[in-house]
Design an enzyme around this catalytic site. Sequence first.
Site, PDB file in Angstrom:
ATOM      1  N   ASP A  28       0.822  -1.210   0.000  1.00  0.00           N
ATOM      2  CA  ASP A  28       0.000   0.000   0.000  1.00  0.00           C
ATOM      3  C   ASP A  28       0.861   1.266   0.000  1.00  0.00           C
ATOM      4  OD1 ASP A  28      -2.342   1.435   0.001  1.00  0.00           O
ATOM      5  OD2 ASP A  28      -2.820   1.084   2.120  1.00  0.00           O
TER       6      ASP A  28
ATOM      7  N   ASN B  49       1.214   3.482  -2.901  1.00  0.00           N
ATOM      8  CA  ASN B  49       1.730   3.927  -4.202  1.00  0.00           C
ATOM      9  C   ASN B  49       1.211   5.317  -4.565  1.00  0.00           C
ATOM     10  OD1 ASN B  49       2.782   1.397  -4.334  1.00  0.00           O
ATOM     11  ND2 ASN B  49       1.451   0.634  -5.958  1.00  0.00           N
TER      12      ASN B  49
ATOM     13  N   TRP C 254       2.890   8.005  -2.456  1.00  0.00           N
ATOM     14  CA  TRP C 254       4.283   8.156  -2.888  1.00  0.00           C
ATOM     15  C   TRP C 254       4.340   9.091  -4.099  1.00  0.00           C
ATOM     16  CZ3 TRP C 254       7.207   7.442  -7.255  1.00  0.00           C
ATOM     17  CH2 TRP C 254       8.599   7.306  -7.085  1.00  0.00           C
TER      18      TRP C 254
ATOM     19  N   HIS D 127       2.536   3.363  -8.896  1.00  0.00           N
ATOM     20  CA  HIS D 127       2.334   1.937  -9.193  1.00  0.00           C
ATOM     21  C   HIS D 127       3.530   1.392  -9.989  1.00  0.00           C
ATOM     22  CE1 HIS D 127      -1.611   2.264  -7.558  1.00  0.00           C
ATOM     23  NE2 HIS D 127      -2.144   2.935  -8.565  1.00  0.00           N
TER      24      HIS D 127
ATOM     25  N   SER E  73      -7.545  -5.495  -5.085  1.00  0.00           N
ATOM     26  CA  SER E  73      -8.673  -6.029  -4.303  1.00  0.00           C
ATOM     27  C   SER E  73      -9.967  -5.923  -5.114  1.00  0.00           C
ATOM     28  CB  SER E  73      -8.826  -5.245  -2.998  1.00  0.00           C
ATOM     29  OG  SER E  73      -9.336  -3.952  -3.258  1.00  0.00           O
TER      30      SER E  73
ATOM     31  N   LEU F 200      10.198 -21.070  -4.801  1.00  0.00           N
ATOM     32  CA  LEU F 200       9.323 -20.093  -4.140  1.00  0.00           C
ATOM     33  C   LEU F 200       7.973 -20.099  -4.840  1.00  0.00           C
ATOM     34  CD1 LEU F 200       8.880 -17.437  -2.321  1.00  0.00           C
ATOM     35  CD2 LEU F 200       9.543 -16.184  -4.367  1.00  0.00           C
TER      36      LEU F 200
HETATM   37  C1  IPE Z   1      -5.445  -2.745  -0.173  1.00  0.00           C
HETATM   38  O1  IPE Z   1      -5.074  -1.416  -0.370  1.00  0.00           O
HETATM   39  C2  IPE Z   1      -5.423  -3.476  -1.455  1.00  0.00           C
HETATM   40  C3  IPE Z   1      -4.124  -3.628  -2.099  1.00  0.00           C
HETATM   41  C4  IPE Z   1      -2.974  -3.276  -1.595  1.00  0.00           C
HETATM   42  C5  IPE Z   1      -4.160  -4.253  -3.381  1.00  0.00           C
HETATM   43  P1  IPE Z   1      -6.173  -0.266  -0.493  1.00  0.00           P
HETATM   44  O2  IPE Z   1      -5.447   1.013  -0.618  1.00  0.00           O
HETATM   45  O3  IPE Z   1      -7.137  -0.587  -1.560  1.00  0.00           O
HETATM   46  O4  IPE Z   1      -6.923  -0.389   0.914  1.00  0.00           O
HETATM   47  P2  IPE Z   1      -7.803   0.657   1.714  1.00  0.00           P
HETATM   48  O5  IPE Z   1      -8.865   1.133   0.775  1.00  0.00           O
HETATM   49  O6  IPE Z   1      -6.913   1.775   2.127  1.00  0.00           O
HETATM   50  O7  IPE Z   1      -8.330  -0.112   2.885  1.00  0.00           O
HETATM   51  C1  IPE Z   2      -1.559   0.262  -3.360  1.00  0.00           C
HETATM   52  O1  IPE Z   2      -1.330   1.625  -3.354  1.00  0.00           O
HETATM   53  C2  IPE Z   2      -1.810  -0.275  -4.727  1.00  0.00           C
HETATM   54  C3  IPE Z   2      -3.194  -0.750  -4.950  1.00  0.00           C
HETATM   55  C4  IPE Z   2      -4.151  -0.741  -4.057  1.00  0.00           C
HETATM   56  C5  IPE Z   2      -3.502  -1.256  -6.272  1.00  0.00           C
HETATM   57  P1  IPE Z   2      -2.525   2.662  -3.364  1.00  0.00           P
HETATM   58  O2  IPE Z   2      -2.860   2.981  -4.778  1.00  0.00           O
HETATM   59  O3  IPE Z   2      -3.659   2.205  -2.531  1.00  0.00           O
HETATM   60  O4  IPE Z   2      -1.841   3.922  -2.690  1.00  0.00           O
HETATM   61  P2  IPE Z   2      -2.486   4.951  -1.685  1.00  0.00           P
HETATM   62  O5  IPE Z   2      -3.064   4.179  -0.552  1.00  0.00           O
HETATM   63  O6  IPE Z   2      -3.528   5.697  -2.451  1.00  0.00           O
HETATM   64  O7  IPE Z   2      -1.348   5.828  -1.266  1.00  0.00           O
HETATM   65 MG    MG Z   3      -4.106   2.409  -0.557  1.00  0.00          MG
END
Ligand code: IPE
Ligand code: IPE
Ligand code: MG
Length: 261
Positions: free
Chosen positions: A30, A32, A35, A47, A75, A141
């Site tokens: 989580d 990205n 960042w 990403h 997700s 792995l």
């Molecule tokens: C969880 O991250 C799903 C993945 C890392 C793929 P999210 O950014 O979607 O989760 P929430 O919405 O903050 O709970």
């Molecule tokens: C995780 O990073 C990647 C996915 C859920 C696909 P996010 O895209 O959720 O990054 P934030 O949480 O918005 O920083």
């Molecule tokens: Mg996120």
Amino acid sequence: MNDYKNITTEEILSLISQSNLPEHVAIIMDGNGRWAKQRRLPRISGHKVGMDSVREVITFSREIGIKVLTLYAFSQENWKRPQAEVKALMRLLQEYLRKELKTMTEKGIRFRAIGETEKLPPAAQDIINNAIEETSKNKDLILNVALSYGGRSEIIEAVKKVLTDIENGKVSADGLDEAVFENYLNTSGLPDPDLLIRTSGEKRISNFLLWQSAYTEFYFTDTLWPDFRKKDMLLAILDYQQRERRFGLTREQIRRGLDAI
Ligand code: IPE
Ligand code: IPE
Ligand code: MG
């Protein structure tokens, strides 16, 4: 935990015990978006750089001797993101698998996917199925990627299949126990995660491995996923190794050893 800011990767490595490695590590990758935002870049740049973290974590997991690595990549709820971001993520996934298939084959990495992969674009499904097939004999792995994954619906789907098998007489309701039920989950055949890492400072499970994480050790770090590299992974493992997993028993029972109970 002690302050490990000034310690080198080699020094952390020397503190890690090879005999107490987590067999299965799961990661909620989580941060990205944040960042990218910090750098005034579009979310997709986060990403993209996050893919470099994925590569490094996979390589390192294999090197150190982790047996199963499960990565939460997308997700069920992520489908509700802006369509341009969803599309870009699907494209990145395909690019990654296309590029890395050779390395996975050479390095003994077995690719698996959990989640509703049938909801992914057909081209992505083809690449995934091909990667699963091409790497099916690999043994070093298991790389398990969660795509369009949701823990609750995984459980519901498993229940539906169990009900069908009960109707068909393949399983008896009385014979249904945890071990039998696990065979109906996407993770069938895999050990439960020993360690679950979530990056970016969020402290929630976000519908990930709900059944499987019953006794998993959780590790939360503020590091955003694109910054998460080998050293961060080592710190997570070191933290894990300092814990005592009691599984409901008392500390004394654990220290005396189960044989003595
Ligand atoms: C969880 O991250 C799903 C993945 C890392 C793929 P999210 O950014 O979607 O989760 P929430 O919405 O903050 O709970
Ligand atoms: C995780 O990073 C990647 C996915 C859920 C696909 P996010 O895209 O959720 O990054 P934030 O949480 O918005 O920083
Ligand atoms: Mg996120």
